[in-house]
Design a protein around this motif. Structure first.
Motif, PDB file in Angstrom:
ATOM      1  N   SER A 111      52.444 -18.270  49.638  1.00  0.00           N
ATOM      2  CA  SER A 111      53.216 -17.015  49.506  1.00  0.00           C
ATOM      3  C   SER A 111      54.588 -17.161  50.162  1.00  0.00           C
ATOM      4  CB  SER A 111      52.473 -15.845  50.159  1.00  0.00           C
ATOM      5  OG  SER A 111      52.348 -16.075  51.541  1.00  0.00           O
ATOM      6  N   VAL A 112      55.520 -16.365  49.675  1.00  0.00           N
ATOM      7  CA  VAL A 112      56.862 -16.316  50.283  1.00  0.00           C
ATOM      8  C   VAL A 112      57.145 -14.863  50.634  1.00  0.00           C
ATOM      9  CG1 VAL A 112      59.318 -16.788  49.940  1.00  0.00           C
ATOM     10  CG2 VAL A 112      57.632 -18.299  48.894  1.00  0.00           C
ATOM     11  N   VAL A 113      57.615 -14.640  51.844  1.00  0.00           N
ATOM     12  CA  VAL A 113      57.873 -13.271  52.311  1.00  0.00           C
ATOM     13  C   VAL A 113      59.375 -13.078  52.507  1.00  0.00           C
ATOM     14  CG1 VAL A 113      57.354 -11.571  54.111  1.00  0.00           C
ATOM     15  CG2 VAL A 113      55.668 -13.337  53.546  1.00  0.00           C
ATOM     16  N   TYR A 114      59.918 -12.176  51.719  1.00  0.00           N
ATOM     17  CA  TYR A 114      61.359 -11.904  51.815  1.00  0.00           C
ATOM     18  C   TYR A 114      61.590 -10.647  52.644  1.00  0.00           C
ATOM     19  CZ  TYR A 114      61.904 -15.307  48.072  1.00  0.00           C
ATOM     20  OH  TYR A 114      61.885 -16.454  47.340  1.00  0.00           O
ATOM     21  N   PRO A 115      62.699 -10.592  53.355  1.00  0.00           N
ATOM     22  CA  PRO A 115      62.965  -9.371  54.127  1.00  0.00           C
ATOM     23  C   PRO A 115      63.362  -8.221  53.201  1.00  0.00           C
ATOM     24  CG  PRO A 115      64.808 -10.875  54.302  1.00  0.00           C
ATOM     25  CD  PRO A 115      63.764 -11.586  53.499  1.00  0.00           C
ATOM     26  N   LYS A 116      63.314  -7.022  53.754  1.00  0.00           N
ATOM     27  CA  LYS A 116      63.754  -5.849  53.002  1.00  0.00           C
ATOM     28  C   LYS A 116      65.282  -5.820  53.086  1.00  0.00           C
ATOM     29  CE  LYS A 116      62.417  -0.984  52.728  1.00  0.00           C
ATOM     30  NZ  LYS A 116      63.729  -0.371  52.628  1.00  0.00           N
ATOM     31  N   GLY A 117      65.932  -5.613  51.972  1.00  0.00           N
ATOM     32  CA  GLY A 117      67.393  -5.596  51.979  1.00  0.00           C
ATOM     33  C   GLY A 117      67.952  -4.315  52.587  1.00  0.00           C
ATOM     34  N   THR A 118      69.243  -4.345  52.843  1.00  0.00           N
ATOM     35  CA  THR A 118      69.939  -3.160  53.341  1.00  0.00           C
ATOM     36  C   THR A 118      70.621  -2.490  52.158  1.00  0.00           C
ATOM     37  OG1 THR A 118      70.437  -4.438  55.315  1.00  0.00           O
ATOM     38  CG2 THR A 118      71.670  -2.383  55.035  1.00  0.00           C
ATOM     39  N   VAL A 128      69.389 -13.691  57.894  1.00  0.00           N
ATOM     40  CA  VAL A 128      68.322 -13.418  56.922  1.00  0.00           C
ATOM     41  C   VAL A 128      67.171 -14.380  57.231  1.00  0.00           C
ATOM     42  CG1 VAL A 128      67.724 -13.344  54.460  1.00  0.00           C
ATOM     43  CG2 VAL A 128      70.074 -12.885  55.168  1.00  0.00           C
ATOM     44  N   VAL A 129      65.964 -13.844  57.352  1.00  0.00           N
ATOM     45  CA  VAL A 129      64.811 -14.707  57.636  1.00  0.00           C
ATOM     46  C   VAL A 129      63.796 -14.572  56.502  1.00  0.00           C
ATOM     47  CG1 VAL A 129      62.961 -15.252  59.266  1.00  0.00           C
ATOM     48  CG2 VAL A 129      65.171 -14.415  60.116  1.00  0.00           C
ATOM     49  N   VAL A 130      63.520 -15.687  55.851  1.00  0.00           N
ATOM     50  CA  VAL A 130      62.521 -15.715  54.773  1.00  0.00           C
ATOM     51  C   VAL A 130      61.333 -16.543  55.277  1.00  0.00           C
ATOM     52  CG1 VAL A 130      62.032 -16.460  52.400  1.00  0.00           C
ATOM     53  CG2 VAL A 130      64.292 -15.550  52.983  1.00  0.00           C
ATOM     54  N   ILE A 139      58.327 -11.757  61.023  1.00  0.00           N
ATOM     55  CA  ILE A 139      58.088 -11.857  59.569  1.00  0.00           C
ATOM     56  C   ILE A 139      56.773 -11.180  59.225  1.00  0.00           C
ATOM     57  CG2 ILE A 139      57.818 -13.471  57.631  1.00  0.00           C
ATOM     58  CD1 ILE A 139      59.310 -15.550  59.347  1.00  0.00           C
ATOM     59  N   LYS A 140      56.798 -10.360  58.192  1.00  0.00           N
ATOM     60  CA  LYS A 140      55.582  -9.591  57.828  1.00  0.00           C
ATOM     61  C   LYS A 140      54.696 -10.404  56.896  1.00  0.00           C
ATOM     62  CE  LYS A 140      57.660  -5.169  58.727  1.00  0.00           C
ATOM     63  NZ  LYS A 140      58.465  -4.084  58.177  1.00  0.00           N
ATOM     64  N   PHE A 141      54.051 -11.447  57.464  1.00  0.00           N
ATOM     65  CA  PHE A 141      53.098 -12.222  56.667  1.00  0.00           C
ATOM     66  C   PHE A 141      51.887 -11.339  56.394  1.00  0.00           C
ATOM     67  CE2 PHE A 141      55.317 -15.674  58.978  1.00  0.00           C
ATOM     68  CZ  PHE A 141      55.707 -16.449  57.898  1.00  0.00           C
TER      69      PHE A 141
END
Lengths: 181, 305
Positions: A88-95, A113-115, A178-180
């Motif tokens: 899985s890949v977890v992307y941050p929530k954008g602004t 930005v942290v992925v 990171i919200k894994f």
């Protein structure tokens, strides 16, 4: 004497600001590197990694799920290998931000930005050091112009150790954010 | 209710004793003086920077002094399948817009361009759109959606390089009746700026350079017109001018690059990387450094013969 000191300070600050501005114009818009959550990895086990990207001031890159269809999403593309499989890949929530060129606010990434990504190390991997390659794909714009879609090549060395070797966490603060799932 | 104490930043040495109200405290005055002095220095500095640096540069670019380069010719097929040759528009004023469907600032300019085409097409003007998208599909959809009324073709890196490279999109060139580039605008620009320039160039003679042309709108550093050199663009090692080399030297130089690994992460040799990814700045710099070293060695060899 005091005024002279203040004046010289002012000049120094101005010169610094100018040189920083110049440096900004000549540096890449996005810089990125990879960090693995532990100092080593066990075969047949999951591993977490984080891509730490920095978007230059004044620029933004699109959210992984862009607001508008025509925008190119930010993506982490891990090179296919037999050793590591992406789970899985977890992307941050954008602004959400309003730009002159768009009627609606756009979801974008700015600044750091942290992925995150979860991978599975192969079952039969012998102990040793392996290189994992990936690309951080983005398309950057500022308020007036856009740059062509670009890939930042990424590579990280991953050490596979026997199951009895304990693993030490690396940069736990980064991974905690990171919200894994 | 507790009252918040104001923060006093006044330096100790300039503080007046509170018990002597007859003496006015010098601290605020000194700050005002320093501020005024700095403001004066700034204003004078800016004046001189503008007078001796910015103004002459802008004047050199905006006023005709024989410095308006001829627009590089190109031949493409537009998205309707028709040939699109810049030379066919000789004698017309052309606004050549490099854009892309994924570029928000590019999209916002298009309705203005449609309007300009409506207003001035009958007077000897045309818009031309060069999309830098990878494929024509999104371009075709977009042109239909917006009912674009001027020719649009999908461009390529070579064409972008001939026009000096695309530091950002949109990048728009204003070309006169004589085929010369009179202005370059990087970034979204108001249609009124183009309109002003179009009107001025429509009034100019197609036979002569419009030496008194004045650019409209704000001028930024990246708006300077600097065209690409076909010798480096069409080189066997893109980005590197091989014309100074003999045929044998050319082969030797290519062999040299073929024996070195590119460090951009592409897994190719330096030669291959240059050939497959002409936008790669890493291989370009490495190849240039190699060329400098190669020329040094070879020119020394020639000189000692």
């Amino acid at each position: 004497m005091r005024y002279m000191r203040i004046f010289l300070w002012g000049c120094t600050v101005t010169l610094l600001a100018t040189s920083l501005g110049w440096a900004q114009n000549h540096n890449p818009v996005v810089e990125a590197h990879v960090v693995v959550a532990t100092d080593a990895v066990h075969a047949n086990s999951p591993l977490k990694l984080a891509v730490l990207a920095q978007v230059a001031a004044g620029y933004h890159i699109n959210d992984h799920k862009p607001t508008l269809d025509y925008l190119i999403p930010t993506e982490l593309k891990v090179e296919h290998s037999d050793q590591f499989v992406v789970k899985s890949v977890v992307y941050p929530k954008g602004t959400s931000k309003k730009f002159e060129f768009s009627d609606v606010p756009l979801s974008v990434y700015e600044g750091p930005v942290v992925v995150g990504a979860v991978l599975q190390a192969g079952k039969e991997m012998p102990a040793g050091t392996y290189t994992l390659k990936a690309k951080f794909a983005y398309q950057a714009c500022n308020d007036h112009a856009c740059l062509p879609p670009t890939n930042v090549p990424l590579a990280v060395s991953i050490r596979i150790v026997p199951p009895n070797v304990p693993l030490k966490p690396v940069e736990p603060d980064v991974f905690r954010r990171i919200k894994f799932e | 209710m507790e009252e918040q104490t104001p923060i006093d930043n006044t330096p100790e040495e300039s503080k007046a004793p509170e018990s002597s109200p007859s003496e006015s405290p010098p601290a605020p005055k000194s700050k005002i003086l320093v501020g005024a002095l700095l403001a004066m220095v700034l204003v004078v500095g800016l004046y001189y920077v503008n007078r001796y640096w910015i103004e002459p540069a802008v004047r050199a670019q905006t006023k005709g002094d024989g410095s308006h380069p001829v627009a590089p010719p190109f031949s493409l097929t537009d998205i309707t399948g028709q040939p699109l040759n810049l030379s066919d528009y000789k004698g017309k004023v052309v606004v050549l817009d490099f854009w892309a469907t994924w570029c928000g600032p590019c999209r916002i300019e298009i309705p203005g361009f449609i309007e300009l085409q409506k207003r001035y097409a009958s007077q000897g003007f045309t818009m031309i759109g060069i999309s830098m998208d990878d494929s024509p599909e999104p371009v075709v959809d977009f042109t239909k959606e917006l009912q674009m009324n001027y020719p649009v073709a999908v461009g390529n890196d070579r064409l972008g390089e001939l026009y000096g490279g695309m530091p950002g999109l949109p990048t728009t060139f204003v070309i006169g009746r004589d085929g010369r580039i009179y202005a370059k605008h990087v970034g979204a620009t108001d249609a009124s700026v183009f309109e002003t320039e179009i009107k001025e160039l429509l009034a100019a003679s197609p036979a002569d350079e419009a030496t008194d042309f004045h650019r409209a709108g704000q001028v930024f550093a990246e708006d300077k017109v600097e065209l690409g050199d076909p010798a480096t663009i069409d080189s066997e090692v893109p980005g590197i001018d091989l014309t100074k080399l003999t045929a044998d030297q050319k082969e030797a130089f290519k062999k040299l690059l073929a024996g070195q690994q590119c460090t951009c992460g592409c897994k190719f040799t330096l030669l291959k990387c240059r050939q497959v990814d002409r936008n790669c700045s890493t291989s370009k710099k490495l190849a240039k450094d190699q060329m400098d070293a190669f020329l040094k060695v070879n020119s020394t060899g020639v000189a000692t013969k």
